[in-house]
Every structure is written in structure tokens, then in C-alpha cells.
Design an enzyme around this catalytic site. Structure first.
Site, PDB file in Angstrom:
ATOM      1  N   GLU A 146       2.478  -8.080  -1.786  1.00 33.65           N
ATOM      2  CA  GLU A 146       1.231  -8.621  -1.228  1.00 33.65           C
ATOM      3  C   GLU A 146       1.103 -10.131  -1.464  1.00 33.65           C
ATOM      4  O   GLU A 146       0.570 -10.849  -0.628  1.00 33.65           O
ATOM      5  CB  GLU A 146       0.023  -7.908  -1.872  1.00 33.65           C
ATOM      6  CG  GLU A 146      -0.236  -6.503  -1.346  1.00 33.65           C
ATOM      7  CD  GLU A 146       0.582  -5.439  -2.057  1.00 33.65           C
ATOM      8  OE1 GLU A 146       0.274  -4.255  -1.896  1.00 33.65           O
ATOM      9  OE2 GLU A 146       1.547  -5.796  -2.764  1.00 33.65           O
ATOM     10  N   GLY A 171       0.821  -1.220   0.000  1.00 39.00           N
ATOM     11  CA  GLY A 171       0.000   0.000   0.000  1.00 39.00           C
ATOM     12  C   GLY A 171       0.847   1.258   0.000  1.00 39.00           C
ATOM     13  O   GLY A 171       0.412   2.316  -0.467  1.00 39.00           O
TER      14      GLY A 171
HETATM   15  C1  LIG Z   1      -3.686  -2.765   0.256  1.00 41.97           C
HETATM   16  C2  LIG Z   1      -2.329  -3.299   0.013  1.00 41.97           C
HETATM   17  O1  LIG Z   1      -2.264  -3.603  -1.339  1.00 41.97           O
HETATM   18  C3  LIG Z   1      -1.999  -4.543   0.739  1.00 41.97           C
HETATM   19  C4  LIG Z   1      -3.096  -5.221   1.350  1.00 41.97           C
HETATM   20  C5  LIG Z   1      -0.764  -4.311   1.598  1.00 41.97           C
HETATM   21  O2  LIG Z   1      -0.185  -3.275   1.653  1.00 41.97           O
HETATM   22  S1  LIG Z   1      -0.221  -5.675   2.454  1.00 41.97           S
HETATM   23  C6  LIG Z   1       1.294  -5.148   3.219  1.00 41.97           C
HETATM   24  C7  LIG Z   1       2.388  -5.106   2.205  1.00 41.97           C
HETATM   25  N1  LIG Z   1       3.638  -4.802   2.882  1.00 41.97           N
HETATM   26  C8  LIG Z   1       4.544  -5.747   3.122  1.00 41.97           C
HETATM   27  O3  LIG Z   1       4.377  -6.893   2.774  1.00 41.97           O
HETATM   28  C9  LIG Z   1       5.804  -5.345   3.849  1.00 41.97           C
HETATM   29  C10 LIG Z   1       5.992  -6.225   5.033  1.00 41.97           C
HETATM   30  N2  LIG Z   1       7.167  -5.849   5.801  1.00 41.97           N
HETATM   31  C11 LIG Z   1       8.408  -6.207   5.399  1.00 41.97           C
HETATM   32  O4  LIG Z   1       8.630  -6.803   4.364  1.00 41.97           O
HETATM   33  C12 LIG Z   1       9.534  -5.862   6.326  1.00 41.97           C
HETATM   34  O5  LIG Z   1       9.019  -5.758   7.606  1.00 41.97           O
HETATM   35  C13 LIG Z   1      10.238  -4.549   5.951  1.00 41.97           C
HETATM   36  C14 LIG Z   1       9.281  -3.455   5.832  1.00 41.97           C
HETATM   37  C15 LIG Z   1      11.024  -4.767   4.661  1.00 41.97           C
HETATM   38  C16 LIG Z   1      11.268  -4.215   7.107  1.00 41.97           C
HETATM   39  O6  LIG Z   1      12.067  -5.342   7.298  1.00 41.97           O
HETATM   40  P1  LIG Z   1      13.085  -5.360   8.560  1.00 41.97           P
HETATM   41  O7  LIG Z   1      13.778  -6.671   8.506  1.00 41.97           O
HETATM   42  O8  LIG Z   1      13.867  -4.140   8.549  1.00 41.97           O
HETATM   43  O9  LIG Z   1      12.188  -5.279   9.877  1.00 41.97           O
HETATM   44  P2  LIG Z   1      11.062  -6.277  10.331  1.00 41.97           P
HETATM   45  O10 LIG Z   1      11.500  -6.974  11.575  1.00 41.97           O
HETATM   46  O11 LIG Z   1      10.604  -7.109   9.228  1.00 41.97           O
HETATM   47  O12 LIG Z   1       9.883  -5.256  10.697  1.00 41.97           O
HETATM   48  C17 LIG Z   1      10.012  -4.414  11.804  1.00 41.97           C
HETATM   49  C18 LIG Z   1       8.715  -4.430  12.554  1.00 41.97           C
HETATM   50  O13 LIG Z   1       7.706  -3.838  11.706  1.00 41.97           O
HETATM   51  C19 LIG Z   1       6.590  -4.691  11.602  1.00 41.97           C
HETATM   52  N3  LIG Z   1       6.006  -4.505  10.262  1.00 41.97           N
HETATM   53  C20 LIG Z   1       6.655  -4.464   9.100  1.00 41.97           C
HETATM   54  N4  LIG Z   1       5.803  -4.263   8.069  1.00 41.97           N
HETATM   55  C21 LIG Z   1       4.568  -4.155   8.608  1.00 41.97           C
HETATM   56  C22 LIG Z   1       3.262  -3.935   8.077  1.00 41.97           C
HETATM   57  N5  LIG Z   1       3.045  -3.760   6.768  1.00 41.97           N
HETATM   58  N6  LIG Z   1       2.228  -3.909   8.925  1.00 41.97           N
HETATM   59  C23 LIG Z   1       2.419  -4.062  10.268  1.00 41.97           C
HETATM   60  N7  LIG Z   1       3.639  -4.279  10.853  1.00 41.97           N
HETATM   61  C24 LIG Z   1       4.696  -4.312  10.023  1.00 41.97           C
HETATM   62  C25 LIG Z   1       7.184  -6.085  11.810  1.00 41.97           C
HETATM   63  O14 LIG Z   1       6.219  -6.991  12.231  1.00 41.97           O
HETATM   64  C26 LIG Z   1       8.215  -5.817  12.895  1.00 41.97           C
HETATM   65  O15 LIG Z   1       7.522  -5.720  14.094  1.00 41.97           O
HETATM   66  P3  LIG Z   1       8.145  -6.304  15.370  1.00 41.97           P
HETATM   67  O16 LIG Z   1       8.493  -7.726  15.093  1.00 41.97           O
HETATM   68  O17 LIG Z   1       9.376  -5.489  15.672  1.00 41.97           O
HETATM   69  O18 LIG Z   1       7.080  -6.155  16.435  1.00 41.97           O
END
Ligand SMILES: C[C@H](O)[C@H](C)C(=O)SCCNC(=O)CCNC(=O)[C@H](O)C(C)(C)COP(=O)([O-])OP(=O)([O-])OC[C@H]1O[C@@H](n2cnc3c(N)ncnc32)[C@H](O)[C@@H]1OP(=O)([O-])[O-]
Length: 719
Positions: free
Chosen positions: A123, A100
Site C-alpha cells: 500500500e 487487502g
Molecule cells: C485496504 C488495503 O489495505 C489497501 C487500500 C489495498 O489493498 S491497495 C492495493 C494493494 N495492491 C497492490 O498494490 C497490488 C497492485 N498490483 C500489482 O502490484 C501488480 O499488478 C500485480 C498484482 C503484482 C500483477 O503484476 P503484473 O505485472 O503481472 O500485471 P499488471 O500489468 O501489473 O496488472 C494486470 C492488470 O491488473 C490491474 N491491477 C492489478 N492490481 C490491481 C488492483 N489492486 N486493483 C485494480 N486493478 C489492478 C492492472 O492495472 C492491469 O490492468 P491492465 O493494465 O491490464 O488494464
């Protein structure tokens, strides 16, 4: 939450504020909507810049909100409002713009990225698809083929690649927000209609139908039953064939299907499970946040066989100085060549220089006297390993961590060979060690939290997903594999064929069924361990292979094949036949079918019809049952540890979350009932006897998997 500041007099700066990754939670979305209205309403403001706090643009929708009731302003109209704005809106992308977050940037009229930023629509890795216009805007901006690649793989691309795609308008090495503010001031009088991506035609290559067919076929082949990648292709196809609004409707329909699918729940569970294993703990109470690791600058690897070579490459590629020791001259020469080749190929793929100069080779164990950490990877023989640990303890600095790559031998026995047993842990890599992501960090009763913390940190630094587990036979992965393999052999005895069992497991989602996997890794590996355990010996009285060992059912089928040197791919014959030794294409072998018929006749076994359900339940539930025993014993701290181990180490299909999550999905009472059913039929197979912890979880109403740790803690405190 979002903050508003007016900068350079005429630019409204909206800063997303939701650490750690500025995910688009309800509060952040509300902030964006409110502050956009403010910026558009202030006459002095001629243009707007959106950026993220702490050098991170946005990690996408807030995954933590997916399980609950969605509240706050919806994403799609929020992004539409930005795109329709009467003033230019510039996205200043630092760190990451994912999901997003990138869709928000695609709603903006311009995108400026820092050269180190990464962008993507991942996603699909969460069992979803870009559901805020990404599947409709991205193909219109960068073309169908590139959009298909990014959306079906979910890969993160560098700013440089994004610029090449036309996904961003400019990249900078300087302060991105400042550059974006200057840029926003320069474009205030530029026409905006030409910058509203949703209005762009979706230009398609002439053979677009062929392209979609080909992509759909390859996606179906690699998806192994995952549904999101297929929906991603369908969504992009809508962009290529339908007007924008209809495409958006199709995107909404497809996302709705995925959102409620078990696979999306499994993949989102797994997203957080991967992060949970980093927060390790030991039964002693030591934890990740109270145990400081000691830095490792120089490491050593003892034994340069297949595993030792892979471990050396993984360390060198991550920038560590490595002393690689192999006492056998011939083996050392071959290892040098193999390691250089692996480093060069890896460096070529990543476009960097090979780290050949990071490695010093030696034949003498004396050469590791000054290293900070040693990983022993000699042949899987306890006596040999004990000797090596005695030598290392004598040669190394007292502060040196001594680690073993054993795949299941007793770490504590090795620790007892040394002066400082508290500095001994297992570091169990998976073949090929420079490729496979999983690392089991094994602590024994004497291992110190310092040693565990250091090994876990080293694992992270060399790009591994490290899981801390207790010391027991086979640790977690191989301990659970034993009942799984056992059941597969029993099913052959009772009438199944290797092809059928493998077909069922591969349809379930495993990359390879149990018998094809066994042929790949070599039947002789397990045979040697069973021989060492005195299991593979014929009956002392009849000289015949018996099917009972210490009152337990045992299948000598694998031993009988090995006695005929049917070791699998390496000999061209195993559970399957191969054109020649080393070839990988498995073909059903009539010889083996005849051998199974004769074996059943010899042991008076009557074959019965075995269906998919029986194969899945006996192979998977016996493995899961062992998983519950491991949790009961405290060898693994939580179900997430087991699930991460099985997905990264044993190709358990990620879209099924892992063995323990799968058990929760099927329903613990069903798993219990089926185990009781099979144990009744096979009382001589203890691995089918339901584990007390499973019974307790069912008795306490089968709580959701996130609650199991509490039940486990209570159960273990009562032990
Ligand atoms: C409408 C729309 O189309 C749709 C439906 C969406 O958008 S769906 C969502 C799409 N977005 C994603 O797939 C990205 C997912 N995140 C990542 O790939 C990675 O996190 C990162 C961004 C590359 C960072 O990596 P990192 O190694 O530096 O740290 P981390 O340990 O992974 O993350 C650090 C902390 O941030 C939290 N966190 C990361 N991304 C988050 C997210 N999108 N939502 C909530 N928490 C998130 C994670 O759980 C951890 O928490 P805690 O464990 O410390 O409590």
C-alpha cells in the site's frame, strides 16, 4: 464476484472471480460476505477454503474504485466476520496475495501458500497504508521488526520467506486448493480462538522505542518528502502500544489522511501510468496490440565502455546469449573483468549462479554475423556511429535488428547507413544500465512497428520499463532536461548559488539537485556535446564567452568551469569541491562563489534575491513546457510516457507523479500564467514561451490528465 462450491462433502470453497488479479471490488466483497454466511449456515460444511480464480489469490483492494464513491460491504467488518467465524477458514494462496488480499488471508485462521506465491502489503507504494487491519494484525503475527520492514517498504516476499516469518502455515508445490481443502478437513476440531490474530498480544523487542526511533529516522531520510512511509511507522507503533480496537481506530485515522492526499493520487496515477506505457502507439497508427515482436535469442553489444558493460550484464542476467565486442585490446580486458564482477555481485545478491557463460567476447565485428539484435554503445560521436552501422549492415543477417544506445543523436541518420533502415531503432539505456529501470525505445520515420515491438519486448524481458518515443534531438528525457539545466545556470547568473538551487530541488523530492547531479555525471560530457554543436566557442570578435547564441540567451558558466578542468567528482572540483577526485561528498566551494561574483561583475549582471518559488517554477515549468512541445510534436504519445521516463530515468519524486501530472496538480492555468510572467522578463529565453498545446488545454478548461490524449489527438489532427 465469487463462486461457491462444496468440495469433499464438508468444505465450502469460495473462489474469488474478478480477472485479472481478483481485486476486492464491491462485487467481490459482496460475494465473499454472502458466501461466508452461506458456508457458516450450511450444517454439512465444517470448514471453509477461500481461493482465487486463475491461480491468483488476490491483488488487494480495487485501485480503480479509489477515485469514485466507495460502495458495497466495507473490507474491515468483512474480514472481522471471517476471523470471528465459528468454522475454520483457510486461505489457499496461489500467485499473489497483496494488500487487502493478504489482509483477507490474515483474517483467515490458516494460510496455505504455493511455493511460487508472493505476498506483501505494498500500500505504501500507492501512497497509502494497510487499511483493512494489516497494520494491526501483521505485527501481532510476525513481530514488530519484520512487520515494519514489510509495511514501510511494501516489498513482496516469497512463500519461503513468509513461512520463515510465520506469515503462512504451510507451503506446497502441488495444487494449493486441494492441499488447503485437505488441511481444512484436518483442522475442523481445532480450537479457533488461538487462530484469531487480532486477539494476539503484540510482542515487542525490549528496545521497542529505540527501534521505532531508528526506523522513523531512516524512513524520513529515504522518503524524500513522501508521507505514507511515515504513517506506516505510526500505524505499526499503534499496534505495539495500543489494544487492537484502538489500534484499528488509529489505522483508520492515518489512512483517511493519506487517502485524500495529493501524494496518494500521484502514486495511484503513476501505478496506471506504468501500465499505460506498455500499450505503446506510433503516429503511423501502429500499436502494441497490432504489432507482433520477433523473438530474440542471441544479442550483441558493440563498444564495452561504461554503458556497453552495463547493457551486456543486463542481457546476460536475463538469460540472453551475448556477443560482446570491443576493438581495443586493453579496453576489452578491463571490460571482461568489470562485467564478470558485476555479474558475480548481482548473482550473489539474488542467490543465483552468475551468467558468465552467456557472454562471448570478441574484438572483431565479424563475430556478430549470426545474432538477432545488436545494440551499438560506442562513443557518442555521429561519424563513428555511422561507420559502425555501415559495418553492421554489411556483416549481419538481413533480418537483424540494429539498435543504438545513443542518448540523443539522430536515429534516422544511422538507419540511412544500413540496408534495412526499417530494422533500426534507438534503445537508450540510463547509467548504470544494469541497474536503472528506464529504457527509451526510439523509433525513426523508417522504423517498423516490428522493430519497435521487438525492442519493447526485449526491454521487458531484461526487467526494464520501456517507453516508446519518437526521434528528435535528446528524445524525451534529455530534450526536457535542457531547459531545466539552462534555467538552473541562469539562476546562478542572477544571484543564486548551486547549494541553494540544489536544496530547493532536493526538498521538492529529487534524489539529487541539478548541480550535484551534473558533478556526478561529469560536466565534460555536456561540454563535448556543446563544443560539437559549436555552442561553447568564445565570441568570434571579442574572444570572450558571450551570453547570446543565435539571438537566444546562453550561459557559458559550465563551459568556463570545464576550461579549468572542473569536471565534477571525477576531478574533485566542479560546482562543488570534493576531498579528492572520485569522492562523492559535495561541499560548497568558496572559489566558485568568488568566480560567480566576478562573472556577474564582468557581464554587468546585478544579483537579485531568488526564492524557493522562483527556483522551482523556472526549473520545473520550463521542463514541463518542453514536455507539452513533445506531446504537440507527437514524440511522446501521452503524458504518462513523459512521467514514467522522468520518474525512472531522472529521479523525479514518484509521490509527485511526474512532471506532467505535477503540472495538472499545480493547475495548468497557473503554469501558463507563471511561464508568461517569466517569458516577459526573459524574452531571449524561448523555452519559457508557453507551448500552444498548453494554451489549448487551458482554453478547453484544463481537463483532467486522463483526458489530455484526446485533446492532443484533436490538436495534432488540426496540424
Ligand atoms: C485496504 C488495503 O489495505 C489497501 C487500500 C489495498 O489493498 S491497495 C492495493 C494493494 N495492491 C497492490 O498494490 C497490488 C497492485 N498490483 C500489482 O502490484 C501488480 O499488478 C500485480 C498484482 C503484482 C500483477 O503484476 P503484473 O505485472 O503481472 O500485471 P499488471 O500489468 O501489473 O496488472 C494486470 C492488470 O491488473 C490491474 N491491477 C492489478 N492490481 C490491481 C488492483 N489492486 N486493483 C485494480 N486493478 C489492478 C492492472 O492495472 C492491469 O490492468 P491492465 O493494465 O491490464 O488494464
Amino acid at each position: 464476484m465469487a463462486q461457491y462450491t462444496r468440495v469433499s462433502g464438508s468444505v465450502g470453497l469460495i473462489t474469488l472471480q474478478s480477472p485479472p488479479v481478483n481485486a476486492l471490488s464491491a462485487a467481490v466483497r459482496q460475494g465473499i460476505v454472502d458466501l461466508m454466511q452461506r458456508a457458516l449456515s450450511e450444517p454439512e460444511v465444517k470448514s471453509v477454503v477461500i481461493c482465487g480464480q486463475n491461480g491468483i489469490f488476490c491483488g488487494g483492494a480495487d485501485i480503480k474504485e479509489f477515485g469514485g464513491q466507495m460502495s458495497g460491504p466495507p473490507l474491515i467488518p468483512m474480514i472481522h466476520a471471517i476471523e470471528a467465524a465459528s468454522k475454520p477458514v483457510v486461505a489457499a494462496i496461489e500467485g499473489i496475495a497483496l494488500g487487502g488480499g493478504l489482509e483477507l488471508a490474515l483474517g483467515c485462521h490458516y494460510r496455505i501458500a504455493h511455493s511460487k506465491a508472493k505476498v506483501g502489503l505494498p500500500e505504501v507504494t500507492l501512497g497509502l497504508l494497510p487499511g483493512a487491519g494489516g497494520s494491526q494484525r501483521l505485527p501481532r503475527l510476525i513481530g514488530v521488526p519484520a512487520a515494519l520492514d514489510l509495511i514501510t517498504t511494501g516489498r513482496h516476499v516469497t512463500a519461503a520467506e513468509a513461512l520463515k516469518f510465520g506469515l503462512v502455515d504451510q507451503i506446497t508445490d502441488h495444487n494449493t486448493v486441494n492441499v488447503a481443502v485437505k488441511f481444512a478437513q484436518r483442522v475442523t476440531d481445532q480450537p479457533l480462538d488461538a487462530r484469531r490474530i487480532s486477539t494476539y498480544p503484540c510482542l515487542c523487542p525490549p528496545d521497542v522505542d529505540v527501534l521505532f526511533e531508528e526506523v522513523m529516522q531512516s524512513v524520513r531520510r529515504t522518503a524524500r518528502g513522501a508521507i505514507a512511509p511515515i504513517a506506516c511507522v505510526q500505524a505499526v507503533r499503534a499496534a505495539a502500544t495500543l489494544p487492537y480496537n484502538q489500534g484499528m481506530e488509529r489505522e483508520r485515522e492515518l489512512l483517511a489522511t493519506l487517502f485524500t492526499s495529493g501524494q496518494a493520487h500521484a502514486l495511484q496515477y503513476f501505478f496506471f501510468a506504468q501500465r499505460a506505457v506498455g500499450r505503446w502507439s506510433m503516429p503511423s497508427g501502429a500499436r502494441w496490440d497490432t504489432s507482433k515482436p520477433r523473438p530474440v535469442h542471441k544479442a550483441a553489444v558493440i563498444g564495452l565502455g561504461t554503458m556497453g558493460r552495463g547493457i551486456t550484464v543486463a542481457l546476460a542476467q536475463a538469460g540472453f546469449s551475448v556477443v560482446a565486442v570491443e576493438t581495443q585490446e586493453k579496453q576489452l580486458m578491463e571490460a571482461k573483468q568489470a562485467i564478470s564482477g558485476m555479474l558475480e555481485r548481482g548473482a550473489k545478491r539474488r542467490g543465483v549462479a552468475p551468467a558468465l557463460d552467456k557472454i562471448n567476447y570478441g574484438r572483431n565485428i565479424q563475430s556478430v554475423a549470426d545474432v538477432d539484435l545488436v545494440i551499438e554503445a560506442v562513443f557518442e560521436d555521429m561519424a563513428l556511429k555511422k561507420k559502425v552501422f555501415q559495418q553492421l549492415s554489411a556483416v549481419c543477417k538481413p533480418s537483424t535488428f540494429l539498435c543504438s544506445n545513443t542518448s540523443g543523436l539522430d536515429i534516422d541518420q544511422l538507419a540511412c547507413q544500413t540496408r534495412n533502415p526499417e530494422l533500426v531503432v534507438g534503445m537508450h539505456f540510463f547509467a548504470p544500465a544494469h541497474v536503472m529501470k528506464l529504457l527509451e525505445v526510439v523509433y525513426g520515420p523508417k522504423s517498423s512497428p516490428l522493430a519497435v515491438a521487438t525492442a519493447m519486448q526485449l526491454g521487458k524481458k531484461i526487467g526494464k520499463v520501456s517507453v516508446a518515443v519518437g526521434n528528435c534531438r535528446g528524445f524525451v528525457g534529455n530534450r526536457m532536461l535542457k531547459p531545466y539545466l539552462e534555467q538552473a545556470l541562469f539562476l546562478l547568473e542572477e544571484g543564486a548559488t548551486p547549494e541553494f538551487v540544489d536544496q530547493v530541488l532536493e526538498e521538492f523530492g529529487f534524489a539529487m539537485g541539478v548541480f550535484r547531479m551534473s558533478d556526478l555525471s561529469g560536466l565534460d560530457v555536456g561540454w563535448k556535446v556543446r563544443m560539437a554543436d559549436g555552442l561553447a566557442m568564445p565570441d568570434s570578435t571579442t574572444g570572450q564567452p558571450t551570453r547570446l547564441r543565435q539571438g537566444r540567451r546562453y550561459s557559458p558558466l559550465g563551459d568556463l568551469l570545464c576550461e579549468q578542468r572542473r569536471f565534477g567528482q571525477k576531478t574533485g572540483r566542479g560546482w562543488y569541491q570534493y576531498d579528492k577526485p572520485g569522492s562523492q561528498v559535495a561541499k560548497p566551494d568558496p572559489w566558485l562563489h568568488r568566480f560567480l561574483d566576478e562573472y556577474r561583475a564582468r557581464h554587468a549582471l546585478v544579483a537579485h534575491r531568488i526564492d524557493h518559488q522562483e527556483v522551482l517554477e523556472r526549473c520545473l515549468y520550463s521542463m514541463i513546457n518542453e514536455g507539452f512541445r513533445i506531446l504537440e510534436d507527437g514524440i511522446a504519445a501521452g503524458p504518462e510516457d513523459i512521467d514514467v521516463i522522468y520518474v525512472f530515468g531522472y529521479s523525479w519524486p514518484r509521490h509527485r507523479g511526474g512532471p506532467m501530472f505535477y503540472a495538472a496538480t499545480v493547475g495548468l492555468n497557473k503554469v501558463l500564467e507563471r511561464l508568461e510572467h517569466y517569458y516577459q522578463a526573459h524574452p531571449d529565453v524561448p523555452s519559457l514561451q508557453p507551448c500552444p498545446l498548453l494554451r489549448k488545454l487551458v482554453a478547453s478548461g484544463s481537463p483532467p490528465i486522463q483526458k489530455w490524449r484526446e485533446v492532443i489527438k484533436k490538436v495534432r489532427s488540426q496540424l
